[in-house]
Design a protein around this motif. Structure first.
Motif, mmCIF file in Angstrom:
data_model
loop_
_atom_site.group_PDB
_atom_site.id
_atom_site.type_symbol
_atom_site.label_atom_id
_atom_site.label_comp_id
_atom_site.label_asym_id
_atom_site.label_seq_id
_atom_site.Cartn_x
_atom_site.Cartn_y
_atom_site.Cartn_z
ATOM 1 N N ALA A 17 0.746 -1.302 0.086
ATOM 2 C CA ALA A 17 0.086 0.033 -0.124
ATOM 3 C C ALA A 17 0.789 1.331 0.020
ATOM 4 O O ALA A 17 0.484 2.310 -0.698
ATOM 5 N N ALA A 18 1.927 1.228 0.664
ATOM 6 C CA ALA A 18 2.865 2.404 0.884
ATOM 7 C C ALA A 18 3.408 2.637 -0.565
ATOM 8 O O ALA A 18 3.675 3.892 -0.885
ATOM 9 N N PHE A 19 3.941 1.498 -1.216
ATOM 10 C CA PHE A 19 4.397 1.621 -2.666
ATOM 11 C C PHE A 19 3.419 2.275 -3.669
ATOM 12 O O PHE A 19 3.673 3.292 -4.235
ATOM 13 N N LYS A 20 2.238 1.689 -3.520
ATOM 14 C CA LYS A 20 1.087 1.958 -4.169
ATOM 15 C C LYS A 20 0.922 3.788 -4.233
ATOM 16 O O LYS A 20 0.749 4.469 -5.176
ATOM 17 N N ASP A 21 0.788 4.104 -2.887
ATOM 18 C CA ASP A 21 0.644 5.376 -2.693
ATOM 19 C C ASP A 21 1.636 6.354 -2.981
ATOM 20 O O ASP A 21 1.445 7.320 -3.524
ATOM 21 N N ASP A 22 2.910 5.891 -3.024
ATOM 22 C CA ASP A 22 4.072 6.839 -3.519
ATOM 23 C C ASP A 22 4.086 6.749 -4.760
ATOM 24 O O ASP A 22 4.266 7.864 -5.457
ATOM 25 N N CYS A 23 3.735 5.689 -5.516
ATOM 26 C CA CYS A 23 3.733 5.779 -6.838
ATOM 27 C C CYS A 23 2.636 6.913 -7.525
ATOM 28 O O CYS A 23 2.950 7.577 -8.407
ATOM 29 N N LEU A 24 1.279 6.748 -6.966
ATOM 30 C CA LEU A 24 0.358 7.595 -7.515
ATOM 31 C C LEU A 24 0.463 8.905 -6.960
ATOM 32 O O LEU A 24 0.297 9.862 -7.858
ATOM 33 N N ARG A 25 1.004 9.228 -5.813
ATOM 34 C CA ARG A 25 1.240 10.554 -5.442
ATOM 35 C C ARG A 25 2.389 11.325 -6.145
ATOM 36 O O ARG A 25 2.030 12.298 -6.699
ATOM 37 N N THR A 26 3.698 10.544 -6.479
ATOM 38 C CA THR A 26 4.534 11.161 -7.228
ATOM 39 C C THR A 26 4.068 11.255 -8.894
ATOM 40 O O THR A 26 4.335 12.465 -9.038
#
Length: 187
Positions: A17-26
């Protein structure tokens, strides 16, 4: 039989979930710097395909685009290290920024229809007509190297000759290209 067992433990899927959030946010923070370029929505199917392809690339030990990926765009990132205990990133931001940093080489004069292998990752990332993204990460050992691969896939794909002028838009007034990943303003 022993070899197969070792290979099965060599790959670790890291899409959290942290990876997903980081990808989408960036992705969305960088896209928001450009005129009329909307936010992307996460696509779980693209993320699953990206994670599977990242695992395949770790095994191959090289980066090459998936010719059987269908009608989606694709950006690839790889880093290697000889240290066994190197940290697991769970961060998509550095890879996304590396793709985006190609913007410094992009000419908004749209020569040759706009596509260049030197800027294709950037243009896919900010392509106005793209609506979804899904990314996956894998880590494993290839020979003496510990390898981390990130794949992001985009739908609909970008980089169509003759469509760059309406899909790769300049920065908004007052915006400038960040000099490093830390200047994107995410953390």
């Amino acid at each position: 039989m022993l070899f197969l067992t070792l290979v099965s433990f060599a790959f670790v899927g890291l899409t959290t979930a942290a990876f997903k959030d980081d990808c989408l946010r960036t992705h969305n923070r960088l896209r928001a710097m450009h005129r009329s370029t909307g936010s992307l929505v996460w696509d779980n199917k693209l993320a699953q395909q990206s994670a599977a392809y990242s695992r395949k690339l770790v095994q191959l030990g090289q980066l090459k685009h998936d010719r059987s990926r269908g009608n989606v765009g694709e950006n690839l990132f790889k880093r290697s290290n000889s240290a066994r205990n190197w940290p697991v990133s769970n961060r998509c931001g550095p890879a996304t920024f590396q793709w985006y940093d190609e913007a410094r080489k992009f000419s908004y004069n749209y020569p040759n229809g706009g596509f260049s292998a030197r800027t294709g990752h950037f243009t896919q990332l900010v392509w106005k007509g793209t609506r979804t993204v899904g990314c996956g990460e894998a880590k494993g050992k290839n020979g003496k190297w510990y390898v981390n691969v990130i794949t992001c896939r985009y739908g609909p794909p970008g980089n169509y000759k003759g469509q760059f002028q309406k899909n790769v838009l300049p920065l908004k007034p007052g915006k400038s290209y960040p000099r490093s990943w830390n200047n994107v303003g995410l953390y």
